[in-house]
Every structure is written in structure tokens, then in C-alpha cells.
Motif scaffolding. Structure first.
Motif, short mmCIF file in Angstrom:
data_model
loop_
_atom_site.label_atom_id
_atom_site.label_comp_id
_atom_site.label_asym_id
_atom_site.label_seq_id
_atom_site.Cartn_x
_atom_site.Cartn_y
_atom_site.Cartn_z
N TYR A 15 0.83 -1.20 0.00
CA TYR A 15 0.00 0.00 0.00
C TYR A 15 0.88 1.26 0.00
N ASN A 16 1.90 1.28 0.83
CA ASN A 16 2.79 2.45 0.87
C ASN A 16 3.45 2.67 -0.49
N PHE A 17 3.89 1.61 -1.11
CA PHE A 17 4.50 1.71 -2.43
C PHE A 17 3.48 2.20 -3.46
N ALA A 18 2.27 1.69 -3.39
CA ALA A 18 1.22 2.09 -4.33
C ALA A 18 0.87 3.57 -4.17
N VAL A 19 0.84 4.07 -2.94
CA VAL A 19 0.55 5.48 -2.71
C VAL A 19 1.62 6.34 -3.37
N ARG A 20 2.85 5.92 -3.23
CA ARG A 20 3.94 6.70 -3.84
C ARG A 20 3.93 6.59 -5.36
N MET A 21 3.53 5.46 -5.88
CA MET A 21 3.47 5.29 -7.34
C MET A 21 2.33 6.10 -7.94
N THR A 22 1.16 6.03 -7.31
CA THR A 22 -0.02 6.67 -7.90
C THR A 22 -0.19 8.12 -7.47
N GLY A 23 0.30 8.44 -6.27
CA GLY A 23 0.11 9.79 -5.74
C GLY A 23 -1.29 10.02 -5.20
N ASP A 24 -2.07 8.98 -5.06
CA ASP A 24 -3.45 9.12 -4.61
C ASP A 24 -3.82 7.92 -3.76
N VAL A 25 -4.35 8.17 -2.57
CA VAL A 25 -4.66 7.06 -1.64
C VAL A 25 -5.78 6.16 -2.16
N ASP A 26 -6.76 6.74 -2.84
CA ASP A 26 -7.85 5.93 -3.38
C ASP A 26 -7.36 5.02 -4.50
N ASP A 27 -6.57 5.60 -5.42
CA ASP A 27 -6.01 4.79 -6.51
C ASP A 27 -5.09 3.72 -5.95
N ALA A 28 -4.34 4.07 -4.91
CA ALA A 28 -3.43 3.11 -4.29
C ALA A 28 -4.21 1.95 -3.69
N GLY A 29 -5.30 2.26 -3.00
CA GLY A 29 -6.13 1.20 -2.43
C GLY A 29 -6.69 0.28 -3.50
N ASP A 30 -7.16 0.88 -4.59
CA ASP A 30 -7.68 0.07 -5.71
C ASP A 30 -6.58 -0.80 -6.31
N LEU A 31 -5.39 -0.21 -6.46
CA LEU A 31 -4.27 -0.94 -7.03
C LEU A 31 -3.86 -2.13 -6.16
N VAL A 32 -3.81 -1.92 -4.86
CA VAL A 32 -3.45 -3.00 -3.94
C VAL A 32 -4.53 -4.07 -3.94
#
Length: 186
Positions: A15-32
Motif C-alpha cells: 500500500y505504501n509503495f502504491a501510494v507513492r506510485m499513484t500519488g493518490d490514496v484511493d487509486d493506491a487502495g484500488d491498485l493494492v
């Protein structure tokens, strides 16, 4: 149970990596979530005893790239930056948990650093973040991104060099560089 014990412990790191990749917590959650769905679906192809963390990071990275490619082909999308002022008018005055999370993650790195990271090509950004932010070894990064260790080292070196070039004036302004070190970078 095997999935639970081998894959779920890496949820926060992904999740932390996804937040940094996407720049958005919602997109990061979806990605994870999508990453874990794929991992669950194909867990029978995962070899027990190998590096599950690297396997999950590879799924996440490939999913991110596929989403990025799909989004770049989609016409008629609206850029958030263009409508950002409208969003703030529509939000209520109450605190939102997502806003708190976003503030927390955005506060980890300064705006200049976040912008510089986003400017890096995806291959360099992935390797720099996996190494310098997530603390993975070169071997784990190589497995996660699907390339040889030499390529990981090369991308890490080049990514850091690009970041250094972008952030030299920021470092000087904030006192991270002394005059002697700054001259060496110029």
C-alpha cells in the motif's frame, strides 16, 4: 491459509509503495486490492518458499503499468488538477479519514521531492522507491520488476542521478548541501 500467512503480511508495504506510485490514496487502495485479487487467483502458480514479497511487488508494478497504459489510451478524461478548485468547494467541513491519510502520506516527502519522484520514468521510480523507501534488497527488486540485478543497479544509479539533478537547488535552500558539496554536484 497459506495465502493468508505468506501474502497478507506485505499488505502495508504494498500500500505504501502504491501510494507513492499513484500519488493518490484511493487509486493506491484500488491498485493494492487488484494486486491481491490477482495474487489470490494465481496463488497456485506461486512456488512456496520463494520470495512472496517480490512476487507481490511485481504483480503490483505490472498492474500499475497496465492501468497507466489503458488510461493513456482512454479519450475524454478529466484531469483532476483542472477541476481541483471545484472539488474543494463541494467538500464538507467535517474531517475525512481519506484526507487524513492523504495528508500523512503527502507529508512524508516535501512537495518538491514528490514532484521530482513523479517526474522520474516509471522504471527508475519503481527501483528507487523499492530500494530507498521500501528497503528491498537488489535481489528482491530484481524479482519484483522482472529484470537482472545489474539492470536494477543501473536504474537505481540513473534514477538517483536524475533526482539529484532535480533536487540540488532544493537541497541548497533547505540546508542539506554545504557550499563544498554543492560545487561538486554542479
Amino acid at each position: 491459509q497459506r495465502f493468508q500467512s505468506e501474502a497478507v503480511p506485505y499488505l502495508d508495504a504494498l500500500y505504501n509503495f502504491a501510494v507513492r506510485m499513484t500519488g493518490d490514496v484511493d487509486d493506491a487502495g484500488d491498485l493494492v486490492q487488484e494486486t491481491y485479487m490477482k495474487a489470490w487467483r494465481f496463488f497456485d502458480s506461486f512456488t512456496s518458499g520463494t520470495n512472496c514479497k517480490a512476487w507481490l511487488f511485481r504483480i503490483l508494478k505490472n498492474t500499475y503499468i497496465n492501468r497507466y497504459r489503458k488510461a493513456s489510451r482512454e479519450p475524454d478524461t478529466v484531469d483532476y488538477d483542472e477541476i481541483q478548485h471545484c472539488v474543494h468547494l463541494l467538500r464538507s467541513d467535517r474531517a475525512d479519514a481519506n484526507d487524513l491519510q492523504e495528508s500523512y502520506f503527502n507529508g512524508l516527502l516535501g512537495d518538491e521531492i514528490t514532484v521530482a519522484m513523479k517526474r522520474l520514468p516509471t522504471d527508475f521510480r519503481s527501483v528507487v522507491m523499492l530500494c530507498d523507501v521500501e528497503g528491498l534488497t537488489y535481489e528482491e527488486i530484481a524479482q519484483a520488476v522482472g529484470c537482472p540485478i545489474g539492470t536494477v543497479r543501473s536504474r537505481l544509479h540513473r534514477g538517483r542521478k536524475l533526482l539529484r539533478a532535480q533536487l540540488t537547488s532544493y537541497a541548497r535552500t533547505h540546508g542539506f548541501l554545504g557550499a563544498t558539496h554543492a560545487l561538486a554536484l554542479d
